[in-house]
Motif scaffolding. Structure first.
Motif, PDB file in Angstrom:
ATOM      1  N   TYR A   1       1.365  32.599 -32.678  1.00 31.12           N
ATOM      2  CA  TYR A   1       0.272  33.339 -33.313  1.00 31.12           C
ATOM      3  C   TYR A   1       0.398  34.826 -32.985  1.00 31.12           C
ATOM      4  O   TYR A   1       1.175  35.224 -32.122  1.00 31.12           O
ATOM      5  CB  TYR A   1      -1.101  32.815 -32.851  1.00 31.12           C
TER       6      TYR A   1
ATOM      7  N   LEU B   1     -16.052  34.673 -35.262  1.00 33.72           N
ATOM      8  CA  LEU B   1     -14.617  34.428 -35.096  1.00 33.72           C
ATOM      9  C   LEU B   1     -14.032  35.148 -33.885  1.00 33.72           C
ATOM     10  O   LEU B   1     -13.032  34.691 -33.332  1.00 33.72           O
ATOM     11  CB  LEU B   1     -13.852  34.841 -36.357  1.00 33.72           C
TER      12      LEU B   1
ATOM     13  N   LEU C   1      -4.434  34.683 -34.856  1.00 36.18           N
ATOM     14  CA  LEU C   1      -4.080  34.401 -36.241  1.00 36.18           C
ATOM     15  C   LEU C   1      -2.711  33.726 -36.297  1.00 36.18           C
ATOM     16  O   LEU C   1      -1.731  34.287 -35.803  1.00 36.18           O
ATOM     17  CB  LEU C   1      -4.048  35.696 -37.053  1.00 36.18           C
ATOM     18  N   SER C   2      -2.656  32.561 -36.916  1.00 34.81           N
ATOM     19  CA  SER C   2      -1.390  31.838 -37.019  1.00 34.81           C
ATOM     20  C   SER C   2      -0.659  32.111 -38.323  1.00 34.81           C
ATOM     21  O   SER C   2       0.538  31.862 -38.428  1.00 34.81           O
ATOM     22  CB  SER C   2      -1.634  30.326 -36.889  1.00 34.81           C
ATOM     23  N   SER C   3      -1.388  32.606 -39.337  1.00 34.37           N
ATOM     24  CA  SER C   3      -0.751  32.883 -40.623  1.00 34.37           C
ATOM     25  C   SER C   3      -1.538  33.945 -41.371  1.00 34.37           C
ATOM     26  O   SER C   3      -2.710  34.217 -41.054  1.00 34.37           O
ATOM     27  CB  SER C   3      -0.673  31.612 -41.477  1.00 34.37           C
TER      28      SER C   3
ATOM     29  N   ASP D   1      -2.769  33.662 -44.217  1.00 34.40           N
ATOM     30  CA  ASP D   1      -3.910  33.012 -44.880  1.00 34.40           C
ATOM     31  C   ASP D   1      -5.179  33.062 -44.038  1.00 34.40           C
ATOM     32  O   ASP D   1      -6.286  32.976 -44.582  1.00 34.40           O
ATOM     33  CB  ASP D   1      -3.595  31.546 -45.195  1.00 34.40           C
ATOM     34  N   GLU D   2      -5.053  33.169 -42.741  1.00 34.40           N
ATOM     35  CA  GLU D   2      -6.210  33.198 -41.841  1.00 34.40           C
ATOM     36  C   GLU D   2      -6.846  34.585 -41.726  1.00 34.40           C
ATOM     37  O   GLU D   2      -7.921  34.715 -41.147  1.00 34.40           O
ATOM     38  CB  GLU D   2      -5.809  32.713 -40.446  1.00 34.40           C
ATOM     39  N   LEU D   3      -6.194  35.597 -42.263  1.00 35.89           N
ATOM     40  CA  LEU D   3      -6.690  36.968 -42.144  1.00 35.89           C
ATOM     41  C   LEU D   3      -7.661  37.278 -43.272  1.00 35.89           C
ATOM     42  O   LEU D   3      -7.300  37.237 -44.446  1.00 35.89           O
ATOM     43  CB  LEU D   3      -5.519  37.958 -42.174  1.00 35.89           C
ATOM     44  N   ASP D   4      -8.897  37.583 -42.925  1.00 31.03           N
ATOM     45  CA  ASP D   4      -9.917  37.987 -43.883  1.00 31.03           C
ATOM     46  C   ASP D   4      -9.964  39.517 -43.884  1.00 31.03           C
ATOM     47  O   ASP D   4     -10.544  40.130 -42.975  1.00 31.03           O
ATOM     48  CB  ASP D   4     -11.267  37.394 -43.482  1.00 31.03           C
TER      49      ASP D   4
END
Length: 112
Positions: free
Chosen positions: A60, A77, A91-93, A95-98
């Motif tokens: 991550y 979060l 964050l692992s990817s 896609d997880e970043l907002d």
């Protein structure tokens, strides 16, 4: 490694896009801060004061917000880290970043 760009380029393939996006968002969200390597990872600083950064680990990337415990995080979060006011998000990817949420956090940090 001597620059943020070199740090990101050296990330494994599965983390590089996330590192690139974090770099863009941190630079845009903290216009008064300068990006540099500090303790071997990217950190955005105003003078000698660290504001935000990230550090890659094998599974991550950790987003680091030095005064993150002082900002409003309705998402819940962010996790407190250490004895100061640091808060982090693993964050692992990509896609997880907002991006909108991060922009909100950075806007709050910039006003502190």
């Amino acid at each position: 490694m001597t620059s943020v760009a070199e740090y990101i380029e050296a990330l494994p393939d599965h983390q590089r896009a996330l590192g690139e996006q974090l770099e863009q968002l941190l630079t845009a969200g903290l216009p008064a801060a300068a990006a540099r390597l500090w303790h071997s990872h990217p950190v955005w600083m105003v003078g000698k004061q660290p504001i935000a950064g990230f550090k890659a680990f094998p599974q991550y990337i950790t987003l680091l917000l030095w005064q993150g415990q002082r900002i409003k995080d309705e998402s819940k979060l962010l996790s407190p880290s250490g004895s100061a006011e640091m808060a982090v998000l693993k964050l692992s990817s990509l896609d997880e970043l907002d991006s909108e949420l991060l922009a909100s956090w950075l806007s709050q940090l910039a006003r502190l």
